[in-house]
Design an enzyme around this catalytic site. Structure first.
Site, PDB file in Angstrom:
ATOM      1  N   LEU A  31     -11.029  -5.848   2.858  1.00  0.00           N
ATOM      2  CA  LEU A  31     -11.548  -5.236   2.024  1.00  0.00           C
ATOM      3  C   LEU A  31     -10.209  -4.590   1.120  1.00  0.00           C
ATOM      4  O   LEU A  31     -10.202  -4.267  -0.171  1.00  0.00           O
ATOM      5  CB  LEU A  31     -12.176  -3.750   2.269  1.00  0.00           C
ATOM      6  CG  LEU A  31     -13.585  -4.082   2.916  1.00  0.00           C
ATOM      7  CD1 LEU A  31     -14.329  -2.900   3.346  1.00  0.00           C
ATOM      8  CD2 LEU A  31     -14.544  -4.728   1.664  1.00  0.00           C
ATOM      9  N   GLY A  34      -3.027  -1.312   2.827  1.00  0.00           N
ATOM     10  CA  GLY A  34      -2.429  -0.169   2.576  1.00  0.00           C
ATOM     11  C   GLY A  34      -0.988  -0.263   3.469  1.00  0.00           C
ATOM     12  O   GLY A  34      -0.590  -1.115   4.008  1.00  0.00           O
ATOM     13  N   ASP A 149      -3.353  14.502  -0.073  1.00  0.00           N
ATOM     14  CA  ASP A 149      -3.383  13.100  -0.664  1.00  0.00           C
ATOM     15  C   ASP A 149      -4.591  12.931  -1.639  1.00  0.00           C
ATOM     16  O   ASP A 149      -5.199  11.836  -1.551  1.00  0.00           O
ATOM     17  CB  ASP A 149      -3.264  12.078   0.391  1.00  0.00           C
ATOM     18  CG  ASP A 149      -2.782  10.798  -0.345  1.00  0.00           C
ATOM     19  OD1 ASP A 149      -1.973  10.867  -1.488  1.00  0.00           O
ATOM     20  OD2 ASP A 149      -2.522   9.641   0.425  1.00  0.00           O
TER      21      ASP A 149
END
Length: 234
Positions: A31, A34, A149
């Site tokens: 998917l 990172g 974040d």
């Protein structure tokens, strides 16, 4: 598909469980990727549920640190606008996190990708959902959770475009009565409050600043930091 019960606690999976669920972490199930790992789409037959499995990169100390934070903090949180942690796995030297699957992906893919533009009704709904998630983290849980974040790529969307805030790897717990705490600089430039950058002191207010940047992105359809050198004024 059977929905996950609201009260169901995260569970520990074996590595074999997740190998089976993701077809041995095949590229077709990928998917996204990172800095600290890869996310795969999976399916749990016993729960009849689609899942997202985050596989931490081997040798990533920061990735393992964020894994521990997510399991310790995120597993305790329950809110309709937070991604639900289904479980985790620490097996055979691997670290993995299992979340509910978000059919509409992340907010940034809709704002800046090739998808059809979001209607103003949906944009407003997303803004309210994110605000609701932050209010729960800051005021309604037993401790104050500073996310650190908040950004459009961490705002996930379910099949009805309901917000599900995720990625709690940088989150910190604080007492409600205390002010900003020095945590060491963490987060994503373009979303970080100037006073947080200069002092390293995270707070509810620095999260709210990040929320404001995301709200501007939702309203304008422009990234906070544009690759071509222009930025949304904040």
């Amino acid at each position: 598909m059977m929905p996950l019960r609201e009260e169901q606690d995260p569970r520990r999976f074996s590595y074999g469980d997740l190998v089976s669920a993701t077809n041995n972490f095949s590229n077709e199930r990928k998917l996204g990727q990172g800095g600290f790992g890869v996310v795969y789409k999976g399916y749990l037959t016993d729960l009849d549920m689609l899942i997202a499995v985050k596989k931490i990169s081997r040798g990533s100390r920061q990735g393992r640190k964020e894994y521990i934070t997510e399991v310790k903090i995120f597993s305790q949180l329950r809110h309709r606008n937070l991604v639900q942690l289904i479980g985790w796995c620490h097996d055979k030297g691997e670290f993995l996190l299992v979340y509910e699957f978000m059919p509409n992906g992340s907010l940034d893919s809709h704002l800046f990708g090739m998808r059809s533009p979001l209607s103003w009704v949906v944009r407003y709904k997303i803004s309210l959902g994110l605000a609701s998630a932050l209010f729960y983290l800051h005021e309604e849980w037993e401790q104050c959770v500073v996310h650190q974040d908040i950004k459009s790529s961490n705002v996930m969307l379910d099949s009805s475009f309901n917000v599900k805030l995720g990625d709690f790897g940088l989150a910190r717990l604080m007492d409600h009565e205390l002010g900003p705490q020095t945590t060491g600089l963490a987060g994503t430039f373009g979303y970080m409050a100037p006073e947080y950058i200069s002092t390293g002191r995270a707070s509810k207010e620095s999260d709210v600043y990040s929320f404001g940047v995301v709200a501007l992105e939702i309203a304008t359809g422009r990234r906070s930091v544009d690759p071509y050198g222009t930025e949304i004024p904040t």
